[in-house]
Design a protein around this motif. Sequence first.
Motif, PDB file in Angstrom:
ATOM      1  N   UNK A   1       0.853  -1.194   0.000  1.00 24.77           N
ATOM      2  CA  UNK A   1       0.000   0.000   0.000  1.00 24.77           C
ATOM      3  C   UNK A   1       0.882   1.235   0.000  1.00 24.77           C
ATOM      4  N   UNK A   2       0.589   2.141  -0.928  1.00 21.07           N
ATOM      5  CA  UNK A   2       1.307   3.405  -1.058  1.00 21.07           C
ATOM      6  C   UNK A   2       0.316   4.522  -0.759  1.00 21.07           C
TER       7      UNK A   2
ATOM      8  N   UNK B   1      -2.602  14.069   0.362  1.00 17.81           N
ATOM      9  CA  UNK B   1      -4.042  13.889   0.147  1.00 17.81           C
ATOM     10  C   UNK B   1      -4.639  12.769   0.988  1.00 17.81           C
ATOM     11  N   UNK B   2      -3.805  11.830   1.436  1.00 18.68           N
ATOM     12  CA  UNK B   2      -4.302  10.664   2.150  1.00 18.68           C
ATOM     13  C   UNK B   2      -4.845   9.587   1.236  1.00 18.68           C
ATOM     14  N   UNK B   3      -4.776   9.799  -0.081  1.00 19.03           N
ATOM     15  CA  UNK B   3      -5.238   8.806  -1.051  1.00 19.03           C
ATOM     16  C   UNK B   3      -4.212   7.679  -1.101  1.00 19.03           C
ATOM     17  N   UNK B   4      -4.698   6.443  -1.096  1.00 22.25           N
ATOM     18  CA  UNK B   4      -3.770   5.320  -1.132  1.00 22.25           C
ATOM     19  C   UNK B   4      -4.190   4.306  -2.182  1.00 22.25           C
TER      20      UNK B   4
ATOM     21  N   UNK C   1      -8.171   3.987  -2.256  1.00 19.76           N
ATOM     22  CA  UNK C   1      -8.930   4.479  -1.106  1.00 19.76           C
ATOM     23  C   UNK C   1      -8.770   5.993  -1.050  1.00 19.76           C
ATOM     24  N   UNK C   2      -9.905   6.670  -0.941  1.00 20.93           N
ATOM     25  CA  UNK C   2      -9.903   8.129  -0.888  1.00 20.93           C
ATOM     26  C   UNK C   2     -10.534   8.551   0.433  1.00 20.93           C
TER      27      UNK C   2
ATOM     28  N   UNK D   1     -13.392   2.736   0.795  1.00 24.02           N
ATOM     29  CA  UNK D   1     -12.713   2.004  -0.286  1.00 24.02           C
ATOM     30  C   UNK D   1     -13.393   2.282  -1.608  1.00 24.02           C
ATOM     31  N   UNK D   2     -12.586   2.534  -2.628  1.00 22.28           N
ATOM     32  CA  UNK D   2     -13.123   2.774  -3.957  1.00 22.28           C
ATOM     33  C   UNK D   2     -13.371   1.451  -4.654  1.00 22.28           C
TER      34      UNK D   2
END
Length: 198
Positions: A38-39, A44-47, A182-183, A188-189
Amino acid sequence: MVRLSRFHRLALLAASTAVVTGGALSQGSAFAATQWQEITDSPSGISVRLPGKPVMQRYSDHGVNSRDYVVPTRYGALGFSVFDGPAHAQAEPWDLKTGLKAAVDGYNSADIGAGLRGTDVHEGTKDGDRYLEAKLVGVGGRTGHIRFVDHGRQSIVVMTVGHDDQRDAVDRDYRQVLDSVKVPDHGPRQAQGPAVST
């Protein structure tokens, strides 16, 4: 003014992908077993989950900041970018069509003769966010996918380019990255619309 048309740094993700592959796509290079990790884009906290440790580059242009994360793969490369729009333009939508053109042009400028182009371009909405997606095809059996998602303050781009003889891996990895996004405040997207046809 529509935000994405104000900057061309989007092409740098594509150019980075081309540079990582050295302008020549591997047709079976020996890579160690893929270690997905996971990056998280810290601003933004988006991973997302990527198949290896990415090369990360930061850019800033006309008030738009971006971070590109590119991972070389056994078939080519896979990349993820997050763009932060300028504060004064937060209510304006991202110009996703211009983004597609910039990405393809960027790839082709870094890999002369690639002839990369978007096909099967389609737009949609998922969980309130607009997206644009295309298949990528080019000279010498290049194949791939690209998706742009308008998350308001941020825009996300996922792009992969590989070789046609490893299309299954290209398609699978692209789908796996999309499913992992994930935003913050979105949860979870999920994969947004049909993207990969095998």
